[in-house]
Design a protein around this motif. Sequence first.
Motif, short mmCIF file in Angstrom:
data_model
loop_
_atom_site.label_atom_id
_atom_site.label_comp_id
_atom_site.label_asym_id
_atom_site.label_seq_id
_atom_site.Cartn_x
_atom_site.Cartn_y
_atom_site.Cartn_z
N GLU A 343 -3.02 1.52 16.40
CA GLU A 343 -3.81 0.56 15.62
C GLU A 343 -3.60 0.75 14.13
O GLU A 343 -3.50 -0.22 13.37
N ILE A 344 -3.53 2.00 13.68
CA ILE A 344 -3.31 2.29 12.26
C ILE A 344 -1.92 1.85 11.83
O ILE A 344 -1.73 1.22 10.79
N VAL A 345 -0.93 2.16 12.67
CA VAL A 345 0.45 1.78 12.36
C VAL A 345 0.57 0.28 12.24
O VAL A 345 1.14 -0.26 11.27
N LEU A 346 0.04 -0.45 13.22
CA LEU A 346 0.15 -1.91 13.21
C LEU A 346 -0.59 -2.51 12.02
O LEU A 346 -0.10 -3.47 11.40
N LEU A 347 -1.73 -1.96 11.68
CA LEU A 347 -2.49 -2.46 10.54
C LEU A 347 -1.67 -2.34 9.26
O LEU A 347 -1.61 -3.29 8.46
N ILE A 348 -1.03 -1.19 9.05
CA ILE A 348 -0.23 -1.00 7.83
C ILE A 348 1.02 -1.87 7.86
O ILE A 348 1.38 -2.49 6.85
N GLN A 349 1.68 -1.95 9.01
CA GLN A 349 2.87 -2.79 9.11
C GLN A 349 2.53 -4.26 8.87
O GLN A 349 3.26 -4.95 8.15
N ALA A 350 1.46 -4.72 9.47
CA ALA A 350 1.05 -6.12 9.30
C ALA A 350 0.66 -6.40 7.86
O ALA A 350 0.99 -7.46 7.30
N THR A 351 -0.03 -5.44 7.24
CA THR A 351 -0.42 -5.60 5.83
C THR A 351 0.80 -5.72 4.93
O THR A 351 0.83 -6.53 4.00
N PHE A 352 1.81 -4.90 5.21
CA PHE A 352 3.04 -4.97 4.41
C PHE A 352 3.73 -6.32 4.59
O PHE A 352 4.14 -6.96 3.61
N TYR A 353 3.85 -6.78 5.83
CA TYR A 353 4.49 -8.07 6.11
C TYR A 353 3.72 -9.23 5.47
O TYR A 353 4.29 -10.09 4.80
N ILE A 354 2.41 -9.24 5.67
CA ILE A 354 1.59 -10.32 5.12
C ILE A 354 1.57 -10.26 3.60
O ILE A 354 1.67 -11.29 2.91
N GLY A 355 1.46 -9.04 3.05
CA GLY A 355 1.47 -8.88 1.59
C GLY A 355 2.76 -9.37 0.97
O GLY A 355 2.76 -10.03 -0.07
N LEU A 356 3.90 -9.02 1.59
CA LEU A 356 5.19 -9.48 1.09
C LEU A 356 5.28 -11.00 1.15
O LEU A 356 5.79 -11.64 0.21
N SER A 357 4.78 -11.60 2.23
CA SER A 357 4.81 -13.05 2.37
C SER A 357 3.99 -13.73 1.28
O SER A 357 4.42 -14.73 0.69
N ILE A 358 2.82 -13.16 0.99
CA ILE A 358 1.96 -13.73 -0.06
C ILE A 358 2.64 -13.59 -1.42
O ILE A 358 2.63 -14.52 -2.24
#
Length: 389
Positions: A343-358
Amino acid sequence: MEMNKRVLSLDILRGICIMIVLIHHVSIDSIPNMPELTGLTGFIFWKIRGLGWSGVDLFFVLSGFLIGGLLLSELEQFKKINIKRFLLRRGLKIWPSYYFLIVVLALFGATNWIREGDFSDQLTQVIVHVLYLQNYFDIGTNGPTWSLTIEEHFYTILPFLILAIYNFSDKVNKNLKSLPIVMSIIIILIIANRFIHSYNVDDLKNHFMLSHFRFDSLLAGVVIQYFYRNNKEKMKALLTKHQLTIFSLAFLCVIPSMFWGRNTPFMFTLGFALLTLGYGLILSRVICHGFGSFESTYAAKALAHIGCWSYNIYLWHFFLPKLFKPFYEPIQIAISNISTVPEIVLLIQATFYIGLSILVGYLATVIIEKPFLKLRSKYVPQGFKPNVI
């Protein structure tokens, strides 16, 4: 949206739209070494992710509402619509960012949208994308661009449809009283056509991308705009009186998207109609009452900013993992090794992907979209006072 002052509640709604779309694309295709969630957290994640694809349908309803408002404002003020100016202004909003994306994808070859073949085949693929026809030919890269083709087709047809209703509804005292009736009939015919089509074909594939099957949600937005303009106080009173019922109905209409995909017979037929109704109710609530005290929070302001950049975020997010693969993939793989808790790994990975997209969406908005909007304001002014909301 063409207004001197942006509407905060609608920008927040845009922000919510694009965020659930981004969450939908949190997958193994966009995140290398993405952990697999199981149990309750896995169930919740996959259902929320499943809901994400329907964000496009919310965008459709919202687009119909906003574009319909521009056209109705002009018609009310001048008894006519300058279609050439409308289409050019739409183009100067949409084309620069879109064509820049297409050129970048072609130059870097990251998505191989210009497929191998002889020159005529490659030329055909380029022409198809230039003319916004890839949703019908289903060649090259679609990514999120299939929904842009639907909106582009709708923008081209809508002013002619509204003028036709206006000119033929009452030849003595021209009015638009028949607009919701005519558009509701068209919506019903579109839904019926989806049922017939689903019955006659064995595999729906990507038929959800075809414009003539998806105009109902955009037309619903125009109908909402009409009623809001002409029955604003009644709408507000109705939405206030039956608030719980409306929220419950909207929830029931939207929740099937968590369990069925776009190319399943249920969603293609009845499901899209339910999404249109559910998101139409949500939009109606937002335009009448906004988001209340939430609008003053930092989260709301952040969502509103993201909403302002949503077009370019939507354009680029799907392609970033491939375009930036040399540095993106190693970072995501490194993140996958920082913890043994999925859960922690996915949260950080998703945050990086979404942050880069924004971030990329913001930069594209500032560097590409805004300069063309300034040129548009200078050389192709609105010509009327928009009264959208």
